[in-house]
Design an enzyme around this catalytic site. Sequence first.
Site, short mmCIF file in Angstrom:
data_model
loop_
_atom_site.label_atom_id
_atom_site.label_comp_id
_atom_site.label_asym_id
_atom_site.label_seq_id
_atom_site.Cartn_x
_atom_site.Cartn_y
_atom_site.Cartn_z
CB THR A 39 -0.86 -0.13 1.15
OG1 THR A 39 -0.07 -0.22 1.98
CG2 THR A 39 -1.65 -1.22 1.27
CG ASN A 41 0.72 3.80 4.44
OD1 ASN A 41 1.08 2.88 3.27
ND2 ASN A 41 0.81 3.99 5.69
CD GLU A 118 -2.87 1.47 5.16
OE1 GLU A 118 -1.91 0.13 4.35
OE2 GLU A 118 -3.18 0.95 6.21
N1 RBF Z 1 -6.82 -3.74 8.41
C1 RBF Z 1 -7.74 -4.10 9.44
O1 RBF Z 1 -6.82 -4.09 10.77
N2 RBF Z 1 -8.85 -4.10 9.09
C2 RBF Z 1 -8.84 -3.96 7.99
O2 RBF Z 1 -10.01 -4.32 7.25
C3 RBF Z 1 -8.44 -4.09 6.46
N3 RBF Z 1 -8.95 -3.49 5.48
C4 RBF Z 1 -8.35 -3.22 4.30
C5 RBF Z 1 -8.63 -3.51 2.97
C6 RBF Z 1 -7.55 -3.26 2.23
C7 RBF Z 1 -8.63 -2.99 0.95
C8 RBF Z 1 -6.66 -2.67 2.26
C9 RBF Z 1 -5.38 -2.08 1.35
C10 RBF Z 1 -5.94 -2.64 3.97
C11 RBF Z 1 -6.73 -2.97 5.10
N4 RBF Z 1 -6.04 -3.48 5.67
C12 RBF Z 1 -7.27 -3.27 7.04
C13 RBF Z 1 -5.45 -2.31 6.75
C14 RBF Z 1 -4.18 -3.69 6.83
O3 RBF Z 1 -3.74 -3.88 7.68
C15 RBF Z 1 -2.80 -2.67 6.60
O4 RBF Z 1 -2.69 -2.12 4.32
C16 RBF Z 1 -1.49 -3.33 6.43
O5 RBF Z 1 -1.06 -3.62 7.74
C17 RBF Z 1 -0.04 -2.29 6.24
O6 RBF Z 1 -0.29 -0.57 6.58
MG MG Z 2 1.79 0.70 2.81
#
Ligand code: RBF
Ligand code: MG
Length: 182
Positions: A39, A41, A118
Amino acid sequence: MTRPETIVPETPQPPYPIRHKSQIISGFGRGSSELGIPTANIPVHDELNNLPTGIYYGWCKIYPHPQESDTTDKRPDGQDVLFNHGNNLCKTDLSTVWPMVMSIGWNPFYHNKTKAAEIHIINKFSSNFYGADLEYVVLGYIRPELNYTTKEALIKDIELDISIAKDILKREEYAKYEHELE
Ligand code: RBF
Ligand code: MG
């Protein structure tokens, strides 16, 4: 909470489209290494901060940041990150308007202490592009942020988000915003 159904209006409804250009900053470095879902940020500016936390979809475009040389930045844990400012990207990477999914919130699965925004660009890039500029347009909401008992369950839900976003962005009323970023 179980994952609620995504409601997709015929056309994007206010406050969408939300359009911005931001420089990519360093995150925790987990997206790529732990989840296999990198991702980019970006700063949580007021307009993003005013949205409910959760997962969104839209389009985005990458621009090399107007700066010639590489620099380094520190991650929240002190680790150094090389900023190439997008200077390594090829013409296609830079001329394409990409479909994206965006997460705004606290990443409950990782217990983050600060709110993050992100963007995962739906494409496989051969390198990272920290410090490049991202222009994006957010067109709608998929679901709230959820907590998970396993990393695999989080990945599975993100993969479903990606597939939902791809389908929505194919619809004429959503696809046409691609041209706003050209
Ligand atoms: N992190 C969560 O803790 N819960 C989520 O429901 C969640 N959904 C996400 C959905 C998408 C499409 C993306 C790109 C990220 C999501 N994340 C979620 C964040 C994820 O934990 C994070 O991108 C990584 O930890 C890297 O920072
Ligand atoms: Mg990132």
